[in-house]
Write an enzyme that holds these catalytic residues in place. Structure first.
Site, PDB file in Angstrom:
ATOM      1  N   ASP A 171       9.608   2.745   1.098  1.00  0.00           N
ATOM      2  CA  ASP A 171       8.460   3.466   1.647  1.00  0.00           C
ATOM      3  C   ASP A 171       8.416   3.166   3.143  1.00  0.00           C
ATOM      4  OD1 ASP A 171       5.959   4.147   2.670  1.00  0.00           O
ATOM      5  OD2 ASP A 171       4.851   3.489   0.903  1.00  0.00           O
ATOM      6  N   LYS A 181       3.399  10.364   7.825  1.00  0.00           N
ATOM      7  CA  LYS A 181       2.658   9.992   9.033  1.00  0.00           C
ATOM      8  C   LYS A 181       3.159  10.694  10.302  1.00  0.00           C
ATOM      9  CE  LYS A 181       0.370   5.733   7.593  1.00  0.00           C
ATOM     10  NZ  LYS A 181      -0.993   6.255   7.674  1.00  0.00           N
ATOM     11  N   PHE A 219       0.862  -1.189   0.000  1.00  0.00           N
ATOM     12  CA  PHE A 219       0.000   0.000   0.000  1.00  0.00           C
ATOM     13  C   PHE A 219       0.891   1.229   0.000  1.00  0.00           C
ATOM     14  CE2 PHE A 219      -2.482   3.454   1.719  1.00  0.00           C
ATOM     15  CZ  PHE A 219      -3.682   3.322   1.029  1.00  0.00           C
TER      16      PHE A 219
END
Length: 400
Positions: free
Chosen positions: A222, A251, A137
């Site tokens: 990532d 985040k 994702f």
């Protein structure tokens, strides 16, 4: 407004892209949040790995307040002190040389893909495809979605997605078979969060690095969910003894203020010239000031080192539940405070029951309870969660 009225207005005025429980969060402090009715919850999902410092950390609040009183935003047409200081900190903490700031994980993954393609364009090479992992994702924007290995997210947009290449996570032969002259980079999460806390093996990551070196393609990590201390090291790549060419983070970087970044080796970063990439809000003074404070607090409070010990304690407690309920729990896995408990059935009912008991958790991949608590979590709070899970698991009829 009252909870019922707010929820009615949400359905009336907001696009319905989320399934949410019938409660409205109002305020928070440390590990706890309260809804409008005054009910308290322990948060073990942490804004999906965003609230590394929990809620309302006084030093973070003060940094945001100070910067807001001074300068909230200025265009990237001009220099800004917090942006430069933060970039220097990230370079010093990481294996990269240059930073570009964005606003979200998807945005910086898009930027990393764009930079990889531009790097080869500068060499007059037509390399424009990205190899990505099944069940990965990377975001919901078009480029990031094209590199997301979950059909349920891609299905409605297949006609307009770039044609990237999907391979099998932890299967080096699968990657080797996908490499051709059009491949620019391999994009990987060292820990797949959305698919249920799946961890890349040492052999796979080292093999990827060797393969990329041999084939002259880039390796992009990532670390949007697993980076910035979550695994017990500042970055997850540090567990593997290798370095990526480009690193993406977001985040928890701003402690709750939206900010993301991609960090690249100098020879790759230099491919971007003025006008090649840009952003209106990325790296604004407020977000950068929050990120600076966040990174300083991680260091001052020794939260990254403590994360290793707390993570082991957490996993041991969850493994105790596995021994008690072997018919319900398949596996416990994780690194630091990025922990998953795989169930033998779907787990959404357990999430709902924990909510009723005043604990916020999350279920990924339908049957993996995902725990991403703030790094400030204490053992007593972990014990409280374990007690709630124990209580929930006792009710076989409810959960399974």
């Amino acid at each position: 407004m009252k909870t019922k009225e707010l929820i009615e207005n949400e359905k009336k005025y907001l696009m319905q892209t989320y399934s949410r429980p019938a409660m409205v969060l109002d305020k928070g402090g440390e590990m706890k949040v309260w809804d409008l009715e005054g009910k308290q919850y322990y948060d073990f999902i942490g804004g999906i790995a965003v609230n590394a410092l929990g809620y309302s950390h006084p030093k973070l609040v003060q940094a945001i307040k100070h910067q807001a009183e001074k300068l909230i935003h200025c265009s990237n047409l001009f220099y800004s002190e917090p942006q430069i200081i933060l970039a220097q900190m990230l370079v010093e903490f990481s294996c990269g040389d240059k930073v570009f700031f964005g606003n979200s994980g998807a945005e910086v993954n898009e930027g990393a893909i764009k930079l990889a393609v531009k790097y080869f364009k500068e060499q007059n090479k037509d390399k424009h495809k990205i190899i990505y992992m099944k069940n990965s994702f990377h975001g919901r924007t078009i480029g990031a979605l094209a590199a997301t290995g979950q059909y349920k997210y891609q299905n409605d947009y297949l006609a307009i997605l770039p044609k990237f290449k999907e391979v099998i996570f932890n299967d080096l032969d699968s990657v080797k078979a996908a490499v051709d002259e059009e491949v620019a980079a391999v994009l990987i999460e060292p820990i797949q969060g959305e698919s249920g806390i799946k961890i890349a093996t040492q052999e796979f990551i080292k093999g990827l690095r060797e393969l990329c070196n041999k084939e002259g393609i880039l390796l992009i990590f990532d670390e949007i969910q697993c980076g910035l201390g979550r695994t017990g090291k500042m970055f997850a790549y540090q567990h593997y003894g290798i370095e990526p060419d480009i690193l993406t983070i977001a985040k928890s970087l701003g402690g709750g203020i939206p900010i993301g970044a991609f960090i690249a080796k100098d020879k790759i970063a230099s491919s971007f010239k003025p006008g090649d990439h840009g952003t209106t809000f990325g790296g604004n003074p407020l977000a950068c000031a929050a990120a600076i404070a966040n990174l300083k607090i991680l260091q001052e409070e020794d939260l990254i080192r403590k994360c290793q010990k707390k993570g082991e304690y957490f996993k041991d407690k969850l493994k105790g539940l596995k021994e008690k309920y072997p018919e319900k729990i398949e596996e416990v896995r994780g690194l630091g405070l990025m922990v998953g408990m795989e169930l033998k059935e779907e787990g959404q009912d357990i999430v709902k029951k924990c909510l009723e008991e005043g604990v916020l958790i999350n279920c990924a991949a339908k049957n993996v309870l995902r725990f991403l608590p703030p790094l400030i979590v204490e053992e007593k709070e972990i014990d409280y969660l374990i007690g709630i899970l124990d209580k929930v698991f006792k009710d076989i009829n409810l959960c399974f």
